[in-house]
Design an enzyme around this catalytic site. Sequence first.
Site, PDB file in Angstrom:
ATOM      1  N   GLY A   1       0.812  -1.215   0.000  1.00  0.00           N
ATOM      2  CA  GLY A   1       0.000   0.000   0.000  1.00  0.00           C
ATOM      3  C   GLY A   1       0.844   1.263   0.000  1.00  0.00           C
ATOM      4  O   GLY A   1       0.533   2.224  -0.705  1.00  0.00           O
ATOM      5  N   SER A   2       1.919   1.269   0.766  1.00  0.00           N
ATOM      6  CA  SER A   2       2.747   2.477   0.870  1.00  0.00           C
ATOM      7  C   SER A   2       3.341   2.838  -0.491  1.00  0.00           C
ATOM      8  O   SER A   2       3.305   4.003  -0.904  1.00  0.00           O
ATOM      9  CB  SER A   2       3.879   2.278   1.881  1.00  0.00           C
ATOM     10  OG  SER A   2       3.352   1.984   3.153  1.00  0.00           O
TER      11      SER A   2
ATOM     12  N   ASN B   1      -8.010   4.035   8.795  1.00  0.00           N
ATOM     13  CA  ASN B   1      -7.424   2.862   9.458  1.00  0.00           C
ATOM     14  C   ASN B   1      -7.530   2.902  10.970  1.00  0.00           C
ATOM     15  O   ASN B   1      -7.417   1.872  11.618  1.00  0.00           O
ATOM     16  CB  ASN B   1      -5.966   2.671   9.029  1.00  0.00           C
ATOM     17  CG  ASN B   1      -5.172   3.950   9.088  1.00  0.00           C
ATOM     18  OD1 ASN B   1      -5.516   4.941   8.432  1.00  0.00           O
ATOM     19  ND2 ASN B   1      -4.128   3.961   9.885  1.00  0.00           N
TER      20      ASN B   1
ATOM     21  N   GLN C   1      -7.813  -0.054   3.586  1.00  0.00           N
ATOM     22  CA  GLN C   1      -8.682  -0.612   4.621  1.00  0.00           C
ATOM     23  C   GLN C   1     -10.051  -1.030   4.060  1.00  0.00           C
ATOM     24  O   GLN C   1     -10.813  -1.698   4.755  1.00  0.00           O
ATOM     25  CB  GLN C   1      -8.899   0.405   5.756  1.00  0.00           C
ATOM     26  CG  GLN C   1      -7.659   0.673   6.589  1.00  0.00           C
ATOM     27  CD  GLN C   1      -7.258  -0.511   7.461  1.00  0.00           C
ATOM     28  OE1 GLN C   1      -8.074  -1.345   7.835  1.00  0.00           O
ATOM     29  NE2 GLN C   1      -5.981  -0.591   7.790  1.00  0.00           N
TER      30      GLN C   1
ATOM     31  N   SER D   1      -3.598  -3.250  -0.472  1.00  0.00           N
ATOM     32  CA  SER D   1      -2.506  -4.048   0.067  1.00  0.00           C
ATOM     33  C   SER D   1      -3.029  -5.402   0.521  1.00  0.00           C
ATOM     34  O   SER D   1      -4.030  -5.487   1.233  1.00  0.00           O
ATOM     35  CB  SER D   1      -1.890  -3.299   1.255  1.00  0.00           C
ATOM     36  OG  SER D   1      -0.850  -4.067   1.813  1.00  0.00           O
TER      37      SER D   1
ATOM     38  N   HIS E   1      -1.972  -7.723   2.636  1.00  0.00           N
ATOM     39  CA  HIS E   1      -1.930  -8.217   4.022  1.00  0.00           C
ATOM     40  C   HIS E   1      -3.032  -7.652   4.907  1.00  0.00           C
ATOM     41  O   HIS E   1      -3.158  -8.031   6.062  1.00  0.00           O
ATOM     42  CB  HIS E   1      -0.542  -8.004   4.647  1.00  0.00           C
ATOM     43  CG  HIS E   1      -0.208  -6.606   5.058  1.00  0.00           C
ATOM     44  ND1 HIS E   1      -0.313  -6.190   6.362  1.00  0.00           N
ATOM     45  CD2 HIS E   1       0.236  -5.542   4.368  1.00  0.00           C
ATOM     46  CE1 HIS E   1       0.078  -4.921   6.452  1.00  0.00           C
ATOM     47  NE2 HIS E   1       0.420  -4.509   5.248  1.00  0.00           N
TER      48      HIS E   1
ATOM     49  N   THR F   1      11.700  -7.971 -11.217  1.00  0.00           N
ATOM     50  CA  THR F   1      11.071  -9.273 -11.466  1.00  0.00           C
ATOM     51  C   THR F   1       9.852  -9.421 -10.562  1.00  0.00           C
ATOM     52  O   THR F   1       9.926  -9.161  -9.363  1.00  0.00           O
ATOM     53  CB  THR F   1      12.079 -10.408 -11.202  1.00  0.00           C
ATOM     54  OG1 THR F   1      13.225 -10.157 -12.020  1.00  0.00           O
ATOM     55  CG2 THR F   1      11.497 -11.763 -11.519  1.00  0.00           C
TER      56      THR F   1
ATOM     57  N   CYS G   1       2.239   2.728  13.011  1.00  0.00           N
ATOM     58  CA  CYS G   1       3.362   3.620  12.728  1.00  0.00           C
ATOM     59  C   CYS G   1       3.591   4.598  13.864  1.00  0.00           C
ATOM     60  O   CYS G   1       4.697   5.060  14.070  1.00  0.00           O
ATOM     61  CB  CYS G   1       3.105   4.408  11.458  1.00  0.00           C
ATOM     62  SG  CYS G   1       2.235   3.453  10.226  1.00  0.00           S
TER      63      CYS G   1
HETATM   64  C1  LIG Z   1      -1.677  -0.547   6.060  1.00  0.00           C
HETATM   65  C2  LIG Z   1      -2.027   0.697   5.353  1.00  0.00           C
HETATM   66  C3  LIG Z   1      -1.170   1.260   4.393  1.00  0.00           C
HETATM   67  C4  LIG Z   1       0.193   0.683   4.109  1.00  0.00           C
HETATM   68  O1  LIG Z   1       0.141  -0.523   3.421  1.00  0.00           O
HETATM   69  P1  LIG Z   1       1.476  -1.458   3.407  1.00  0.00           P
HETATM   70  O2  LIG Z   1       1.137  -2.556   2.476  1.00  0.00           O
HETATM   71  O3  LIG Z   1       1.667  -1.907   4.804  1.00  0.00           O
HETATM   72  O4  LIG Z   1       2.578  -0.592   2.894  1.00  0.00           O
HETATM   73  C5  LIG Z   1      -1.582   2.399   3.730  1.00  0.00           C
HETATM   74  N1  LIG Z   1      -2.769   2.954   3.986  1.00  0.00           N
HETATM   75  C6  LIG Z   1      -3.631   2.454   4.887  1.00  0.00           C
HETATM   76  C7  LIG Z   1      -4.947   3.109   5.098  1.00  0.00           C
HETATM   77  C8  LIG Z   1      -3.283   1.316   5.604  1.00  0.00           C
HETATM   78  O5  LIG Z   1      -4.127   0.825   6.515  1.00  0.00           O
END
Ligand SMILES: *Cc1c(COP(=O)(O)O)cnc(C)c1O
Length: 395
Positions: free
Chosen positions: A70-71, A151, A179, A199, A201, A237, A324
């Site tokens: 996500g970042s 989040n 989210q 993202s 995870h 890759t 964070c």
């Molecule tokens: C977790 C999160 C991210 C970051 O995603 P990563 O895959 O951990 O880099 C960005 N934005 C929101 C709203 C998130 O909850």
Amino acid sequence: MYVYADNAATTAMSKTAIRAMEPYFDTIYGNPSSLHSVGQRAAEALMEQRAKVAACLGAKPEEIYFTSGGSEADNQAIRSAALLGAKKGKRHIISSAFEHHAVLHTLKKLEREGFEVTLLDVGPLGLIRPEDVAAAIREDTALVTIMYANNEVGTIQPIAEIGAICREKKVPFHTDAVQAVGHIPVDVDKDHIDMLSLSAHKFHGPKGVGVLYCRKGQPLLTFIEGGAQERGRRAGTENLAGIAGLAAALEEAVSHLDENAAHMTALRDKLIDGLSQIPHSRLNGDRARRLPGNVSFCFEGIEGESLLLLLDAKGVAASSGSACTSGSLDPSHVLLALGLPHEIAHGSLRLSLSEYNTEEEMDLILKAVPEVVAYLRDMSPVWEDLEKGVKHHAI
Ligand SMILES: *Cc1c(COP(=O)(O)O)cnc(C)c1O
């Protein structure tokens, strides 16, 4: 029993997603860029995964760019739109005060590079008003970036309305939907989204893999230079195992969206009703327009950090806000954006559920939290002052 209630930080992987990854470690291990049949088998698999992901978002496969999470997707979407805007003399960006740090820190950096950023107020309930977005758009606005769901406090923003306004005013619209995707319905066409970050995870997929959706016709700059992967927009890759895990987890989440949401909403509401009984407590964020799994509270007179450690000892994994900011003593920027005073924002607790949680686990949480809050208040000089009337209760 140990209850994991920190699913907004990360989730356990689903068995389906784990199984979907396995063939890519030692069977379909080729490099999709190789011309031989081992590579071509991987290239075909990559195409299949891309199509699956696109279908879950109402997008086209060629609009999907795989990233490291996500970042990275947030960074690329925002920097790309900003730099492309600047070429046309547009150096103004609109966002909100309670975005994820992947967005806010990217915007801070752009400010140092000469961009002007308007951060919209989110109000006491954590909701952005579409009319505020409309009013903030100027001739020189290069981008609007507003998160789909927050989040920390879980509030769901009026994304379709904001998207329609941006479309009408011809301003590119990006949303951090990390989210939201896999938890509530998201459709890039219905929501008028030009760019979107997600993202894996956060919906029972693997860590370190995500997607930047970028609508056809919306230009996208490259920030990781190298090979021509991802149609020249993101070199390296491909993380095929991760991508397969992401696609499987996303398909699974989207195909069970309604039943999962119903299950989590029932658990969430049980927690909200129970925790509201604690004196001088408050629910953060709008009660109805929130993610099915989000419960965010503040308890007056205590420190979130001590609350978390004691809850962990009682078998509950929770968070005081975003991962964070934990570890630092600054209160969450999200709770401050809702207008909460520092001393209240310090006593925050976020419980974020997934479909794996059970009703029995909620009973354990509802026993543990009031006990820990009472214990901490007993030892707190601030609470003593409040009880003696030396200070006034804020909630
Ligand atoms: C977790 C999160 C991210 C970051 O995603 P990563 O895959 O951990 O880099 C960005 N934005 C929101 C709203 C998130 O909850």
